[in-house]
Design a protein around this motif. Structure first.
Motif, PDB file in Angstrom:
ATOM      1  N   ILE A  30     -30.045  13.377 -31.115  1.00  0.00           N
ATOM      2  CA  ILE A  30     -29.967  13.488 -29.665  1.00  0.00           C
ATOM      3  C   ILE A  30     -28.685  14.220 -29.291  1.00  0.00           C
ATOM      4  O   ILE A  30     -27.591  13.822 -29.691  1.00  0.00           O
ATOM      5  N   LEU A  31     -28.818  15.314 -28.563  1.00  0.00           N
ATOM      6  CA  LEU A  31     -27.687  16.113 -28.114  1.00  0.00           C
ATOM      7  C   LEU A  31     -27.685  16.144 -26.594  1.00  0.00           C
ATOM      8  O   LEU A  31     -28.734  16.157 -25.958  1.00  0.00           O
ATOM      9  N   SER A  32     -26.490  16.169 -26.009  1.00  0.00           N
ATOM     10  CA  SER A  32     -26.399  16.229 -24.553  1.00  0.00           C
ATOM     11  C   SER A  32     -25.178  17.033 -24.147  1.00  0.00           C
ATOM     12  O   SER A  32     -24.223  17.177 -24.921  1.00  0.00           O
ATOM     13  N   GLY A  33     -25.214  17.567 -22.946  1.00  0.00           N
ATOM     14  CA  GLY A  33     -24.097  18.347 -22.444  1.00  0.00           C
ATOM     15  C   GLY A  33     -24.412  18.963 -21.103  1.00  0.00           C
ATOM     16  O   GLY A  33     -25.406  18.604 -20.446  1.00  0.00           O
ATOM     17  N   ASN A  34     -23.573  19.899 -20.682  1.00  0.00           N
ATOM     18  CA  ASN A  34     -23.750  20.576 -19.403  1.00  0.00           C
ATOM     19  C   ASN A  34     -24.697  21.765 -19.570  1.00  0.00           C
ATOM     20  O   ASN A  34     -24.415  22.676 -20.339  1.00  0.00           O
ATOM     21  N   LEU A  35     -25.795  21.748 -18.845  1.00  0.00           N
ATOM     22  CA  LEU A  35     -26.799  22.795 -18.960  1.00  0.00           C
ATOM     23  C   LEU A  35     -26.282  24.101 -18.361  1.00  0.00           C
ATOM     24  O   LEU A  35     -25.801  24.131 -17.232  1.00  0.00           O
ATOM     25  N   LEU A  36     -26.378  25.187 -19.130  1.00  0.00           N
ATOM     26  CA  LEU A  36     -25.937  26.498 -18.673  1.00  0.00           C
ATOM     27  C   LEU A  36     -27.106  27.350 -18.212  1.00  0.00           C
ATOM     28  O   LEU A  36     -27.107  27.895 -17.118  1.00  0.00           O
ATOM     29  N   LYS A  37     -28.115  27.480 -19.063  1.00  0.00           N
ATOM     30  CA  LYS A  37     -29.309  28.222 -18.681  1.00  0.00           C
ATOM     31  C   LYS A  37     -30.426  27.931 -19.672  1.00  0.00           C
ATOM     32  O   LYS A  37     -30.193  27.380 -20.754  1.00  0.00           O
ATOM     33  N   GLN A  38     -31.635  28.343 -19.309  1.00  0.00           N
ATOM     34  CA  GLN A  38     -32.805  28.159 -20.159  1.00  0.00           C
ATOM     35  C   GLN A  38     -33.676  29.405 -20.017  1.00  0.00           C
ATOM     36  O   GLN A  38     -34.238  29.661 -18.958  1.00  0.00           O
ATOM     37  N   GLU A  39     -33.734  30.209 -21.081  1.00  0.00           N
ATOM     38  CA  GLU A  39     -34.503  31.447 -21.044  1.00  0.00           C
ATOM     39  C   GLU A  39     -34.850  31.885 -22.463  1.00  0.00           C
ATOM     40  O   GLU A  39     -34.232  31.452 -23.430  1.00  0.00           O
ATOM     41  N   ASP A  40     -35.872  32.763 -22.581  1.00  0.00           N
ATOM     42  CA  ASP A  40     -36.290  33.321 -23.874  1.00  0.00           C
ATOM     43  C   ASP A  40     -36.576  32.221 -24.904  1.00  0.00           C
ATOM     44  O   ASP A  40     -36.207  32.322 -26.071  1.00  0.00           O
ATOM     45  N   LYS A  41     -37.203  31.133 -24.448  1.00  0.00           N
ATOM     46  CA  LYS A  41     -37.568  30.005 -25.321  1.00  0.00           C
ATOM     47  C   LYS A  41     -36.352  29.391 -26.010  1.00  0.00           C
ATOM     48  O   LYS A  41     -36.429  28.867 -27.122  1.00  0.00           O
ATOM     49  N   LYS A  42     -35.214  29.438 -25.326  1.00  0.00           N
ATOM     50  CA  LYS A  42     -33.980  28.819 -25.813  1.00  0.00           C
ATOM     51  C   LYS A  42     -33.319  28.088 -24.662  1.00  0.00           C
ATOM     52  O   LYS A  42     -33.464  28.468 -23.503  1.00  0.00           O
ATOM     53  N   ILE A  43     -32.579  27.037 -24.995  1.00  0.00           N
ATOM     54  CA  ILE A  43     -31.818  26.316 -23.993  1.00  0.00           C
ATOM     55  C   ILE A  43     -30.350  26.374 -24.380  1.00  0.00           C
ATOM     56  O   ILE A  43     -29.991  26.209 -25.553  1.00  0.00           O
ATOM     57  N   TYR A  44     -29.493  26.642 -23.426  1.00  0.00           N
ATOM     58  CA  TYR A  44     -28.061  26.803 -23.654  1.00  0.00           C
ATOM     59  C   TYR A  44     -27.320  25.694 -22.902  1.00  0.00           C
ATOM     60  O   TYR A  44     -27.509  25.524 -21.693  1.00  0.00           O
ATOM     61  N   PHE A  45     -26.481  24.952 -23.623  1.00  0.00           N
ATOM     62  CA  PHE A  45     -25.642  23.964 -22.947  1.00  0.00           C
ATOM     63  C   PHE A  45     -24.314  23.827 -23.677  1.00  0.00           C
ATOM     64  O   PHE A  45     -24.171  24.246 -24.834  1.00  0.00           O
ATOM     65  N   SER A  46     -23.334  23.265 -23.000  1.00  0.00           N
ATOM     66  CA  SER A  46     -21.987  23.170 -23.558  1.00  0.00           C
ATOM     67  C   SER A  46     -21.483  21.738 -23.534  1.00  0.00           C
ATOM     68  O   SER A  46     -21.904  20.924 -22.710  1.00  0.00           O
ATOM     69  N   LYS A  47     -20.542  21.463 -24.445  1.00  0.00           N
ATOM     70  CA  LYS A  47     -19.893  20.162 -24.498  1.00  0.00           C
ATOM     71  C   LYS A  47     -18.595  20.297 -25.292  1.00  0.00           C
ATOM     72  O   LYS A  47     -18.598  20.779 -26.427  1.00  0.00           O
ATOM     73  N   ASP A  48     -17.476  19.888 -24.680  1.00  0.00           N
ATOM     74  CA  ASP A  48     -16.174  19.906 -25.357  1.00  0.00           C
ATOM     75  C   ASP A  48     -15.858  21.271 -25.963  1.00  0.00           C
ATOM     76  O   ASP A  48     -15.517  21.386 -27.143  1.00  0.00           O
ATOM     77  N   LYS A  49     -15.976  22.328 -25.174  1.00  0.00           N
ATOM     78  CA  LYS A  49     -15.640  23.689 -25.609  1.00  0.00           C
ATOM     79  C   LYS A  49     -16.543  24.196 -26.741  1.00  0.00           C
ATOM     80  O   LYS A  49     -16.175  25.107 -27.473  1.00  0.00           O
ATOM     81  N   GLU A  50     -17.712  23.569 -26.902  1.00  0.00           N
ATOM     82  CA  GLU A  50     -18.677  24.025 -27.895  1.00  0.00           C
ATOM     83  C   GLU A  50     -19.976  24.426 -27.192  1.00  0.00           C
ATOM     84  O   GLU A  50     -20.415  23.751 -26.256  1.00  0.00           O
ATOM     85  N   LEU A  51     -20.562  25.519 -27.639  1.00  0.00           N
ATOM     86  CA  LEU A  51     -21.810  26.025 -27.058  1.00  0.00           C
ATOM     87  C   LEU A  51     -22.963  25.729 -28.005  1.00  0.00           C
ATOM     88  O   LEU A  51     -22.855  25.945 -29.213  1.00  0.00           O
TER      89      LEU A  51
END
Length: 240
Positions: A30-51
């Motif tokens: 289970i991973l969680s963080g701040n959602l940045l965007k969701q496109e091209d069948k990928k989801i991008y989010f960040s947590k503690d300076k990690e993408l």
């Protein structure tokens, strides 16, 4: 009443800039963080300076908080992240993130020292220097820590090791979130008063914004001060 609803909706839109996502992967991580965007069948989010860049194929389920699923894509500043994790079908079972996060100890002079990955560590070197950073792992001869970048220290030069609590940091985050929610609630009441009884939409919006911001700042500081009262360090290893 229509003005009140409009103001509250506007504040919710502002607050939704800080939305989060929780992802359960097919390997049950289970991973969680701040959602940045969701496109091209990928989801991008960040947590503690990690993408984190996660392929749809390895996602079992997603839980969104505050944000809608179909959101406008944002530009990502790749240079602002210290680590970028790309998790897909090819590496989900062997990705370094899942391997390193299971680290719970390291060895010093044949002695096993309990210490989890990425916990806050303080070490004293033989020359008297004190280093405070996060634990990233070990080799046979070195301890790896995260300073501005990953840096290794020879085990033979380490005199003492402490595990640091993070009550001040956690209190700051908890206090800030609590203060912002309380500020939004109180600000909404004050804004409703000005909007309904004083017929002043600008003053209503200004009151909501200022009180929310003030609540966040006060909650942040109170949480930090409370956490600092319980801050402590535990000696986990000494050369002598």
């Amino acid at each position: 009443m229509r003005r009140i609803i409009s103001l509250i909706c506007f504040m919710l839109i502002i607050s939704s800039l800080l939305f989060s996502v929780e992802i359960t992967l097919i390997n049950k991580e289970i991973l969680s963080g701040n959602l940045l965007k969701q496109e091209d069948k990928k989801i991008y989010f960040s947590k503690d300076k990690e993408l984190y860049i996660i392929d749809d194929q390895v996602i079992e389920s997603i839980q969104y908080k505050i944000v809608e699923k179909d959101q406008q894509a944002k530009k990502i500043n790749w240079n602002s992240f210290k680590v970028i994790h790309k998790i897909n079908e090819e590496n989900i079972w062997t990705h370094d993130f899942f391997v390193t996060r299971n680290i719970e100890s390291f060895s010093m002079n044949g002695e096993e020292v309990p210490f989890k990955y990425f916990k806050l560590m303080k070490i004293q070197l033989s020359n008297g220097d004190i280093i405070v950073s996060r634990y990233l792992g070990e080799t046979d001869t070195e301890i790896k820590l995260l300073l501005q970048a990953e840096k290794s220290f020879l085990k033979q030069n380490v005199q003492m090791i402490w595990l640091l609590s993070e009550h001040e940091k956690n209190g700051k985050v908890t206090g800030g979130l609590t203060g912002s929610l309380l500020g939004l609630f109180v600000g909404g009441l004050v804004g409703a008063y000005y909007g309904s009884y004083c017929n002043n939409d600008f003053q209503a919006f200004l009151s909501m914004t200022l009180i929310t911001a003030l609540g966040t700042v006060i909650g942040n500081e109170l949480g930090r001060l409370t956490g600092s009262l319980f801050e402590k360090e535990k000696l986990v290893w000494s050369k002598n």
